[in-house]
Design an enzyme around this catalytic site. Sequence first.
Site, PDB file in Angstrom:
ATOM      1  N   ASP A 162       0.843  -1.199   0.000  1.00  0.00           N
ATOM      2  CA  ASP A 162       0.000   0.000   0.000  1.00  0.00           C
ATOM      3  C   ASP A 162       0.878   1.248   0.000  1.00  0.00           C
ATOM      4  O   ASP A 162       2.078   1.175   0.299  1.00  0.00           O
ATOM      5  CB  ASP A 162      -0.913  -0.009   1.244  1.00  0.00           C
ATOM      6  CG  ASP A 162      -2.189   0.795   1.036  1.00  0.00           C
ATOM      7  OD1 ASP A 162      -2.254   1.585   0.074  1.00  0.00           O
ATOM      8  OD2 ASP A 162      -3.124   0.623   1.838  1.00  0.00           O
ATOM      9  N   GLY A 163       0.273   2.366  -0.338  1.00  0.00           N
ATOM     10  CA  GLY A 163       0.969   3.652  -0.289  1.00  0.00           C
ATOM     11  C   GLY A 163       0.876   4.252   1.103  1.00  0.00           C
ATOM     12  O   GLY A 163       0.299   3.663   2.021  1.00  0.00           O
ATOM     13  N   GLY A 221      -5.118   9.815   2.999  1.00  0.00           N
ATOM     14  CA  GLY A 221      -5.222  11.013   2.160  1.00  0.00           C
ATOM     15  C   GLY A 221      -6.239  10.826   1.042  1.00  0.00           C
ATOM     16  O   GLY A 221      -6.823  11.790   0.548  1.00  0.00           O
ATOM     17  N   GLY A 222      -6.480   9.567   0.664  1.00  0.00           N
ATOM     18  CA  GLY A 222      -7.476   9.265  -0.373  1.00  0.00           C
ATOM     19  C   GLY A 222      -8.760   8.701   0.227  1.00  0.00           C
ATOM     20  O   GLY A 222      -9.580   8.128  -0.486  1.00  0.00           O
ATOM     21  N   GLU A 271      -8.076  -0.191   4.396  1.00  0.00           N
ATOM     22  CA  GLU A 271      -6.619  -0.391   4.327  1.00  0.00           C
ATOM     23  C   GLU A 271      -6.095  -0.965   5.639  1.00  0.00           C
ATOM     24  O   GLU A 271      -5.229  -1.842   5.648  1.00  0.00           O
ATOM     25  CB  GLU A 271      -5.914   0.940   4.063  1.00  0.00           C
ATOM     26  CG  GLU A 271      -6.142   1.473   2.671  1.00  0.00           C
ATOM     27  CD  GLU A 271      -5.421   2.777   2.418  1.00  0.00           C
ATOM     28  OE1 GLU A 271      -5.258   3.114   1.251  1.00  0.00           O
ATOM     29  OE2 GLU A 271      -5.030   3.457   3.379  1.00  0.00           O
TER      30      GLU A 271
HETATM   31  O1  R5P Z   1      -6.543   6.792   1.460  1.00  0.00           O
HETATM   32  C1  R5P Z   1      -5.574   6.650   0.734  1.00  0.00           C
HETATM   33  C2  R5P Z   1      -4.415   5.854   1.069  1.00  0.00           C
HETATM   34  O2  R5P Z   1      -4.067   5.809   2.405  1.00  0.00           O
HETATM   35  C3  R5P Z   1      -3.213   6.043   0.152  1.00  0.00           C
HETATM   36  O3  R5P Z   1      -2.496   4.850   0.211  1.00  0.00           O
HETATM   37  C4  R5P Z   1      -2.322   7.207   0.543  1.00  0.00           C
HETATM   38  O4  R5P Z   1      -3.080   8.397   0.543  1.00  0.00           O
HETATM   39  C5  R5P Z   1      -1.123   7.360  -0.407  1.00  0.00           C
HETATM   40  O5  R5P Z   1      -1.589   7.602  -1.691  1.00  0.00           O
HETATM   41  P1  R5P Z   1      -0.616   7.931  -2.898  1.00  0.00           P
HETATM   42  O6  R5P Z   1       0.115   6.693  -3.250  1.00  0.00           O
HETATM   43  O7  R5P Z   1      -1.531   8.411  -3.980  1.00  0.00           O
HETATM   44  O8  R5P Z   1       0.293   9.037  -2.446  1.00  0.00           O
END
Ligand code: R5P
Length: 258
Positions: free
Chosen positions: A107-108, A122-123, A129
């Site tokens: 995951d990010g 953030g999303g 998650e």
């Molecule tokens: O709710 C979103 C998640 O936690 C994402 O994994 C996190 O925001 C990171 O997203 P990105 O890879 O777009 O920076």
Amino acid sequence: MATGVPKIDELKSLGNPLEDAKRAAAYRAVDENLKFEDHKVIGIGSGSTVVYVAQRIGQYLHDPEYSDLTSKFVCIPTGFQSRNLILDNKLQLGSIEQYPRIDIAFDGADEVDEHLQLIKGGGACLFQEKLVSTSARTFIIVADSRKRSPKNLGRNWRQGVPIEIVPSSYVRVKNDLLEQLHAEKVNIRQGGSAKAGPVVTDNNNFIIDADFGEIIDPRNLHKSIKLLVGVVETGLFIDNASKAYFGDSNGAVEVMEK
Ligand SMILES: O=C[C@H](O)[C@H](O)[C@H](O)COP(=O)(O)O
């Protein structure tokens, strides 16, 4: 590596340095951590970086040398976007109810501190998650290098800690965060030009972003927020990740490990 799966050091630039950085982190993380014989159930997270994780696993699926094993993988999503990533890459979709024990999850993250504690959400996908990542034996973070905090959480990610709440509790939780937990700023996340009113999560809840400045003790902060009536889950992921891969636009990747 077999023909069919592009070699990392031969990849062409995507024409966008940030995307190159995300892809570098994701491809390396998959190549170094996915064990084709041992890992059968794989958690696929949300966001813009994990897109390249699903893409990489999809490349292995289409390589005859790996496809026998890869076609048996079951991928568990962390939300709507993640589910589509799994389907778009022709991977097999499963649910957390069918597969409560996950072998490995990717995951990010929005920020990673020096002890591998995380801010995520953030999303707006944090609840599922967390369900998936804490059900996984191994949890790997993929991110571009901006996500690495020089020390504590809250340094780079200034938007606040994402918190998923039951909609009817938003006034109560907001007041409690300000008065009991002394948050500096609390916002109900809005849909902006894409939606009038608050963001609604995949679980039909709201998201509050609570800014606590620099977070010295993320574990205690997480516990205190969780005790508030109305809180479903926090975006503080404590003692959950075992490694983080941080990509740079030149293809270099730094690995942080516990
Ligand atoms: O709710 C979103 C998640 O936690 C994402 O994994 C996190 O925001 C990171 O997203 P990105 O890879 O777009 O920076």
